[in-house]
Motif scaffolding. Structure first.
Motif, PDB file in Angstrom:
ATOM      1  N   GLU A 193     -10.649 -16.287   2.952  1.00 15.80           N
ATOM      2  CA  GLU A 193     -11.760 -15.472   2.458  1.00 15.80           C
ATOM      3  C   GLU A 193     -12.356 -16.011   1.157  1.00 15.80           C
ATOM      4  OE1 GLU A 193     -13.178 -12.878   4.080  1.00 15.80           O
ATOM      5  OE2 GLU A 193     -11.839 -13.494   5.707  1.00 15.80           O
TER       6      GLU A 193
ATOM      7  N   GLU B 241       0.817  -1.214   0.000  1.00 17.83           N
ATOM      8  CA  GLU B 241       0.000   0.000   0.000  1.00 17.83           C
ATOM      9  C   GLU B 241       0.850   1.264   0.000  1.00 17.83           C
ATOM     10  OE1 GLU B 241      -3.060  -0.227  -0.525  1.00 17.83           O
ATOM     11  OE2 GLU B 241      -3.262  -2.387  -0.244  1.00 17.83           O
TER      12      GLU B 241
ATOM     13  N   THR C 155      -9.955 -11.115  -6.583  1.00 21.20           N
ATOM     14  CA  THR C 155      -8.519 -11.210  -6.838  1.00 21.20           C
ATOM     15  C   THR C 155      -8.195 -12.455  -7.648  1.00 21.20           C
ATOM     16  OG1 THR C 155      -8.180 -10.188  -4.669  1.00 21.20           O
ATOM     17  CG2 THR C 155      -6.263 -11.119  -5.758  1.00 21.20           C
TER      18      THR C 155
ATOM     19  N   CYS D  35      -6.150 -19.468   2.223  1.00 24.24           N
ATOM     20  CA  CYS D  35      -6.711 -18.150   1.871  1.00 24.24           C
ATOM     21  C   CYS D  35      -8.176 -18.156   2.304  1.00 24.24           C
ATOM     22  CB  CYS D  35      -6.568 -17.887   0.381  1.00 24.24           C
ATOM     23  SG  CYS D  35      -4.850 -17.846  -0.190  1.00 24.24           S
TER      24      CYS D  35
ATOM     25  N   ASN E 165       0.689  -9.690   2.314  1.00 29.35           N
ATOM     26  CA  ASN E 165      -0.592  -8.976   2.344  1.00 29.35           C
ATOM     27  C   ASN E 165      -0.975  -8.442   0.962  1.00 29.35           C
ATOM     28  OD1 ASN E 165      -0.877  -9.286   5.177  1.00 29.35           O
ATOM     29  ND2 ASN E 165       0.546  -7.577   5.504  1.00 29.35           N
TER      30      ASN E 165
ATOM     31  N   SER F  43      -2.779  -7.292  -2.133  1.00 26.28           N
ATOM     32  CA  SER F  43      -4.149  -6.794  -2.278  1.00 26.28           C
ATOM     33  C   SER F  43      -4.681  -7.069  -3.683  1.00 26.28           C
ATOM     34  CB  SER F  43      -4.188  -5.290  -2.017  1.00 26.28           C
ATOM     35  OG  SER F  43      -3.375  -4.599  -2.955  1.00 26.28           O
ATOM     36  N   SER F  44      -5.974  -6.815  -3.872  1.00 22.32           N
ATOM     37  CA  SER F  44      -6.588  -7.007  -5.192  1.00 22.32           C
ATOM     38  C   SER F  44      -5.951  -6.100  -6.239  1.00 22.32           C
ATOM     39  CB  SER F  44      -8.088  -6.740  -5.109  1.00 22.32           C
ATOM     40  OG  SER F  44      -8.722  -7.673  -4.270  1.00 22.32           O
TER      41      SER F  44
ATOM     42  N   CYS G 122      -2.484 -16.141   2.135  1.00 23.72           N
ATOM     43  CA  CYS G 122      -2.657 -14.716   1.809  1.00 23.72           C
ATOM     44  C   CYS G 122      -4.097 -14.358   2.172  1.00 23.72           C
ATOM     45  CB  CYS G 122      -2.374 -14.458   0.328  1.00 23.72           C
ATOM     46  SG  CYS G 122      -0.644 -14.650  -0.124  1.00 23.72           S
ATOM     47  N   ARG G 123      -4.305 -13.937   3.388  1.00 19.56           N
ATOM     48  CA  ARG G 123      -5.649 -13.825   3.942  1.00 19.56           C
ATOM     49  C   ARG G 123      -6.432 -12.636   3.382  1.00 19.56           C
ATOM     50  NH1 ARG G 123      -5.589 -17.700   7.661  1.00 19.56           N
ATOM     51  NH2 ARG G 123      -3.601 -18.248   8.642  1.00 19.56           N
ATOM     52  N   ASP G 124      -5.770 -11.747   2.677  1.00 21.10           N
ATOM     53  CA  ASP G 124      -6.472 -10.615   2.076  1.00 21.10           C
ATOM     54  C   ASP G 124      -6.984 -10.916   0.674  1.00 21.10           C
ATOM     55  OD1 ASP G 124      -6.025  -9.104   4.340  1.00 21.10           O
ATOM     56  OD2 ASP G 124      -4.187  -8.196   3.569  1.00 21.10           O
ATOM     57  N   LEU G 125      -6.665 -12.095   0.150  1.00 23.24           N
ATOM     58  CA  LEU G 125      -7.132 -12.452  -1.185  1.00 23.24           C
ATOM     59  C   LEU G 125      -8.644 -12.635  -1.188  1.00 23.24           C
ATOM     60  CD1 LEU G 125      -4.634 -15.034  -2.729  1.00 23.24           C
ATOM     61  CD2 LEU G 125      -4.862 -12.606  -3.191  1.00 23.24           C
ATOM     62  N   THR G 126      -9.293 -12.140  -2.224  1.00 22.75           N
ATOM     63  CA  THR G 126     -10.735 -12.263  -2.369  1.00 22.75           C
ATOM     64  C   THR G 126     -11.067 -13.031  -3.644  1.00 22.75           C
ATOM     65  OG1 THR G 126     -10.913 -10.198  -3.611  1.00 22.75           O
ATOM     66  CG2 THR G 126     -11.033 -10.055  -1.199  1.00 22.75           C
TER      67      THR G 126
END
Length: 586
Positions: free
Chosen positions: A268, A174, A247, A266, A215, A217-218, A240-244
């Protein structure tokens, strides 16, 4: 060299303290002689792969590095220094002596990158570029102090990289430290923008990227996936727990040539991600979806569309119901019967008997099957026999005979078996030959009863790896059957098989001459008799785990070690032996 050093230390431990100094002077002569012998031995060998973990700045470590660099370096193709605390000088000395390296593993080598001085000298950097000209694989996972500066220095010396591992590295996705600048050389942090620039420059050669535990991100994934001319074959994104789901969709859309994808942990991700993968990655050969708690039967059913799949991990699919899972397994087994080699269904608690029948009937080319903690499986399912009512209710009656299920027969899994199965062991063996995983080289079964175990392994002479941990009903009879009929076993895990005794191991050890690793932790009936039998018969043993064996003490372990040959490399795990108190006082 190490072995002689250990022997000398062991001998000195028996001497009174005043006598040790004089004895050490004599031992120093032995030590120097060992060094000469080591030099001669190394100079005559052509070793291509070396793994040296947890080296430090000690004299012994420096000597090891010196000898490896001088005698093995010119021929090395692969070098692993995992977790080592080397100085930049020692590492550079070793690196420059290895001109043929193809793979370099510096995972966890934090001390190398802490100061930022690695390859800082221009002369050293120029030499490194000649040395690493053929390097294809670079592992920097777990390096906390990796910065843009050191990353750029190291990768600039490796123009032929195809595989890069940055798992668990502190990458900033970020925060943009270079806003408005094109000079990516921070000595403090490793930025995603710098990584992106690297991928643009190497887009034609990079094939496998590991960003597990980061981390990402999309937006970052979108930028990465859309790098011009980048055509990845493998992507690893474990935990990678922020993957949606979005993504994953972006990744599949722009990297449709992926043959290997790992999204384990992952948390999520849901069925939508699985559906996208199955529709957009037709060439996929390896898919890991373990520990995805949101995936249900809707996603699981579509996996059978991946006709080239060879390796599948869907362990811990807790939301898949029993009936739907059995239907999905049948569909998957039929569709992938010619391709699938590795299947992991560990902790799929709804997995039932019909599922294992489908696997046994169709997936005959499996080399690895993991069914640990699939607690609904029974022997009846493996034999295509319907469980009697008494068995289902956990009530054992001697006169309760198995009945053949018309449903199972219609599914074409097995021929109707005789009714007196328990009275004829040979029938069980014959049924197992017809139906149970004939091509397997590795099995991992937990929670399966003795009947199925004995019948399955009786006819697999090429079996190399067998894990039966946490199968409480295994007895000495089963152990002996395994040993006699699986004489190629190299790895045997029997952790917490509480019914095994010394008698079984004394008889079985004579058949396990190829055994290299044995795990019997938590087998509380074993005594030093087992250690003696294993030590005498299993001459190739490299690893033994007797942790938590209440009837084996540290004295017994030390006695066992003292009778090993001096050149033995056997590593022994003995935590909490002798009935140690495992309680914790707060």
């Amino acid at each position: 060299f190490f072995f002689l050093f250990q022997i000398i230390t062991y001998i000195l431990s028996f001497l009174p303290i005043p006598d040790r100094k004089e004895a050490s002077l004599v031992n120093q002569t032995w030590y120097l002689a060992a060094q000469d012998s080591l030099r001669q031995s190394l100079s005559q060998r052509r070793v291509c792969n070396v793994k040296m973990t947890n080296l430090d700045g000690s004299t012994t470590s420096r000597d090891v590095i010196k000898y490896v660099a001088g005698y093995l370096g010119p021929h090395l193709h692969s070098l692993c220094l995992h977790g080592s605390s080397l100085t930049e000088t020692s590492f550079e000395e070793l690196l420059l002596a290895c001109p043929c390296l193809r793979a370099l593993d510096l995972s966890g080598c934090n001390s190398l990158f802490m100061s930022g001085a690695l390859l800082a000298k221009e002369e050293t950097c120029l030499q490194a570029r000649k040395t690493l000209i053929n390097l294809q694989e670079l592992n920097l996972s777990g390096v906390r102090y990796l910065s843009d500066l050191t990353f750029n220095r190291l990768t600039s010396c490796s123009p032929c990289l195809t595989k890069l591992n940055l798992a668990r590295c502190h990458i900033t996705f970020e925060f943009d430290a270079y806003y408005g600048s094109s000079n990516y050389n921070s000595s403090v942090l490793l930025s995603f923008r710098n990584l992106l620039q690297f991928l643009r420059e190497r887009s034609s050669s990079m094939k496998v990227l590991d960003l597990s535990g980061t981390n990402i991100s999309s937006q970052a994934m979108k930028s990465l996936a859309q790098v011009e001319n980048l055509c990845l074959e493998g992507m690893v994104l474990q935990a990678c727990r922020d993957l949606t789901n979005e993504t994953v969709s972006i990744l599949c859309q722009h990297q449709s040539h992926l043959t290997s994808l790992d999204l384990s942990g992952c948390s999520e991700l849901s069925d939508q991600a699985v559906l996208t993968i199955c529709s957009r990655l037709p060439a996929l050969q390896c898919l890991r979806l373990g520990k995805l708690p949101r995936v249900t039967e809707a996603g699981f059913q579509r996996i059978s569309q991946l006709k080239h799949l060879q390796n599948l991990d869907v362990s811990e699919c807790s939301l898949v119901s029993c009936g739907e899972l059995e239907s999905s397994i049948l569909s998957l087994a039929e569709a992938l019967s010619k391709s699938l080699r590795v299947l992991d269904l560990s902790s799929c608690v709804s997995l039932g008997n019909r599922s294992i029948q489908a696997i046994a009937s169709h997936l005959l080319l499996l080399t690895v099957l993991r069914l640990a903690w699939c607690k609904e499986l029974t022997d009846w399912g493996l034999l295509g026999v319907e469980e009697p009512k008494e068995e289902r209710e956990r009530v054992v009656e001697k006169d309760a005979g198995p009945k053949f299920s018309r449903n199972f027969g219609n599914m074409g899994f097995f021929q109707p078996p005789p009714q007196d199965l328990e009275q004829d062991g040979q029938i069980l063996i014959d049924l197992a030959k017809q139906a149970c995983l004939r091509a397997n080289h590795q099995f991992v079964f937990s929670g399966i009863t003795v009947l199925s175990l004995t019948s399955q392994v009786m006819c697999f002479p090429e079996l190399r790896h067998l894990s039966l941990s946490l199968v409480p009903n295994i007895t000495d009879n089963s152990l002996l059957a395994i040993a006699r009929n699986c004489r190629s076993l190299e790895h045997l895990s029997l952790s917490h098989c509480v019914n095994l005794t010394d008698k079984g191991f004394v008889e079985a050890a004579g058949w396990l001459h190829r055994l290299q690793h044995l795990v019997v932790s938590g087998c509380n009936q074993l005594t030093p008799r087992t250690l003696k039998a294993v030590g005498q018969e299993c001459q190739q043993l490299k690893g033994l785990d007797v942790s938590m064996c209440s009837k084996i003490s540290m004295t017994d372990v030390e006695h066992f070690q003292s009778h090993l040959p001096p050149q033995s490399q056997t590593s022994i795990q003995s935590r909490f032996v002798g009935g140690a108190d495992l309680s914790i006082t707060l």
